[in-house]
Every structure is written in structure tokens, then in C-alpha cells.
Design an enzyme around this catalytic site. Structure first.
Site, short mmCIF file in Angstrom:
data_model
loop_
_atom_site.label_atom_id
_atom_site.label_comp_id
_atom_site.label_asym_id
_atom_site.label_seq_id
_atom_site.Cartn_x
_atom_site.Cartn_y
_atom_site.Cartn_z
N LYS A 1 0.02 4.24 -0.13
CA LYS A 1 -0.60 5.43 0.51
C LYS A 1 -0.41 6.66 -0.38
O LYS A 1 -0.42 6.51 -1.61
CB LYS A 1 -0.03 5.60 1.93
CG LYS A 1 -0.11 4.29 2.73
CD LYS A 1 0.19 4.43 4.18
CE LYS A 1 0.06 3.06 4.85
NZ LYS A 1 0.23 3.11 6.30
N GLU B 1 -6.41 4.58 8.34
CA GLU B 1 -6.17 6.00 8.05
C GLU B 1 -7.41 6.64 7.45
O GLU B 1 -7.67 7.82 7.66
CB GLU B 1 -4.94 6.13 7.13
CG GLU B 1 -3.66 5.87 7.91
CD GLU B 1 -2.50 5.32 7.09
OE1 GLU B 1 -2.55 5.36 5.85
OE2 GLU B 1 -1.55 4.82 7.72
N SER C 1 4.05 -2.37 10.11
CA SER C 1 5.51 -2.45 10.23
C SER C 1 6.08 -3.81 9.83
O SER C 1 7.01 -4.30 10.45
CB SER C 1 5.96 -2.06 11.64
OG SER C 1 5.58 -0.73 11.94
N ASN D 1 0.86 -1.18 0.00
CA ASN D 1 0.00 0.00 0.00
C ASN D 1 0.90 1.23 0.00
O ASN D 1 1.55 1.52 1.00
CB ASN D 1 -0.89 -0.04 1.26
CG ASN D 1 -1.71 1.22 1.44
OD1 ASN D 1 -1.77 2.07 0.56
ND2 ASN D 1 -2.34 1.34 2.61
N GLY E 1 3.28 2.09 10.71
CA GLY E 1 4.25 3.17 10.52
C GLY E 1 5.05 3.52 11.77
O GLY E 1 5.72 4.54 11.81
N HIS F 1 -9.28 1.14 5.50
CA HIS F 1 -7.97 1.31 6.12
C HIS F 1 -8.12 2.25 7.33
O HIS F 1 -8.91 3.19 7.30
CB HIS F 1 -6.97 1.90 5.11
CG HIS F 1 -5.56 1.83 5.60
ND1 HIS F 1 -5.05 2.72 6.53
CD2 HIS F 1 -4.56 0.96 5.33
CE1 HIS F 1 -3.79 2.39 6.79
NE2 HIS F 1 -3.47 1.32 6.09
N GLU G 1 -4.77 -5.01 10.78
CA GLU G 1 -3.70 -4.02 10.98
C GLU G 1 -3.92 -3.29 12.31
O GLU G 1 -4.72 -2.35 12.38
CB GLU G 1 -3.71 -2.99 9.85
CG GLU G 1 -3.48 -3.56 8.47
CD GLU G 1 -2.96 -2.50 7.50
OE1 GLU G 1 -1.88 -2.68 6.97
OE2 GLU G 1 -3.65 -1.48 7.31
#
Ligand code: 13P
Length: 238
Positions: A12, A95, A200, A10, A166, A93, A160
Site C-alpha cells: 500500500k 481501497e 488480516s 501489498n 486492516g 483493490h 478480500e
């Protein structure tokens, strides 16, 4: 039938046209692992060009609208992604859930829109750090699954944990194994559904994570932006 491994990247909000050279390297590795599916989700601006050179690599979107067309300035429909060459789309996701306030109900309708357009949705779930500390990880993920999954079971799940994205932190091998088993037991077609781990994932932890029974692949963020790292993760698949 055994579930296939899927290594997904991904990107992003990263990547310009010049980043596409990187696809060729990934394609040659993907071609040498016919037992592993490889998916890359570049930003929408690169989907068309990426799909033209992707070879065995599948191309995905990072989000889609829940309607097929209409007055939704700035949004992209699943049909448009498909038309540009995508075969999959990430929905829900963390985010997007956080930055755009997306609810699980909306995520479900996006997954349905994706399926209606002929795309496989990669549906993301995962708990926050405070939810895990409070012992609520399974309850949170269970509720997300309840509300985010369409009836049609043609989807991929990505677990996730938000606090691992991250940050360089990964869930422990035991926690990943336990959560993936929990997720599988809560899916209507558990034995046949691919469940990816994300958060990660790097070349040095990929082999341990990917060897777990209920882990069918990885959803990789930062390390998918570096050809050497992403190809090392593909190579680490058992
Ligand atoms: P990182 O691999 O950068 O932690 O990102 C994970 C992710 O959010 C993939 O969707």
C-alpha cells in the site's frame, strides 16, 4: 496441472528506499520454497529498485491506468510498470474502489490494459460488512466478477472481504472455504485460476487459511511490512 501457491504482499502507501533491505530476507525464504510463488507490490517509487534485487520474488504494481499513455497527470500505465520490472499488477483493490470510486467496468479495463502490457492482473473482489450482514456477500462478489473480469483468463483473483482488511478480523474458515468455492464455480477457467484470500492474514492464521482446497495463496497487507511475519506466512504455505 496443479495450481501453485502464491503469497503476495501489498505494501500500500508504505515504504521508503531503506525498506528495500527487507527484500533480501524475503528472497532467501522465497528461494528455499521453490513450490511457492512470492510477489511483492511496493509503492510505484520502489518498483524499479525492488525488481533489480528481487531474485525469485515477483514484483507487482498496486494499480495501473486503463490507457497505455496520454494526458493523465499522476497516473501510471501498465507498460510503465512492466518497463520498471513488474510482472503483475493489483487492480480493483477495495481501497481504490472506495477512495477513487473505481467501478467494476473500470477495473476490467485496467485488467485488460495490464494483460496487453504483458502483466498478470491480480483482480480484487470482496463484500462490505453491511453486505455480508444482509446476506448479500455472494451476490456482491458474483456481480463484481461478472463485471471486472476480462475475457482473457490470464489473471489471479483475490477475495478480500472489506471488513477484514486492516481490522484484525478474518472471515471464518467456513466462510472463506464457501466463498472461494463460489468464486471458483463462477470463473470461466475455475480449475486453473489462482484465488487468493486477503484480509488480516497473519503468521498465526495463515496455515489454516492456506490449507483450504480452494485457497491458492494470500494477499497480505500489514504483515507484509514485517519481514519476520511475511516470511512466516510464506513458510506456512502447505
Ligand atoms: P491486511 O492484511 O492489512 O488486512 O490488508 C489486506 C489487503 O488489503 C491486501 O491487499
Amino acid at each position: 496441472m496443479a495450481r501453485r501457491m502464491l503469497i503476495a504482499g501489498n505494501w500500500k502507501m508504505n515504504g521508503l528506499r531503506q525498506s528495500l533491505v527487507f527484500f533480501e530476507e524475503i528472497c532467501s525464504i522465497a528461494g528455499s520454497r521453490s513450490d511457492v510463488d512470492v510477489l511483492l507490490a511496493p509503492p510505484a517509487t520502489l518498483i524499479f529498485s525492488a525488481a533489480e534485487i528481487a531474485g525469485p520474488v515477483k514484483i507487482g504494481g498496486q494499480d495501473c491506468h486503463n490507457h497505455p499513455s496520454g494526458a493523465h497527470t499522476g497516473d501510471i500505465s501498465a507498460e510503465m510498470l512492466r518497463d520498471a520490472g513488474a510482472s503483475c499488477v493489483i487492480v480493483g483493490h477495495s481501497e481504490r474502489r472506495a477512495d477513487h470510486g473505481e467501478s467494476s467496468d473500470l477495473v476490467r479495463s485496467k485488467a485488460e490494459a495490464a494483460q496487453a502490457a504483458g502483466l498478470i492482473p491480480v483482480i480484487c473482489v470482496g463484500e462490505s460488512e453491511s453486505e455480508r450482514r444482509a446476506g448479500k456477500a455472494e451476490a456482491v462478489v458474483g456481480a463484481q466478477l461478472d463485471q471486472s473480469l476480462p475475457e482473457n483468463t490470464a489473471y489471479v483473483i483475490a477475495y478480500e472481504p472489506v471488513w477484514a482488511i486492516g481490522t484484525g478480523l478474518t472471515a471464518s474458515i467456513e466462510d472463506i472455504a464457501a466463498m472461494h468455492a463460489f468464486i471458483r464455480s463462477n470463473l470461466p477457467d475455475g480449475p486453473n485460476t489462482q484465488i487468493l484470500y486477503g484480509g488480516s492474514v497473519k503468521p498465526d492464521n495463515a496455515a489454516d487459511i492456506l490449507s483450504l482446497t480452494d485457497v491458492d495463496g494470500a494477499l497480505v497487507g500489514g504483515a507484509s511490512l514485517k519481514a519476520a511475519d511475511f516470511t512466516a506466512i510464506i513458510a506456512a504455505a502447505p
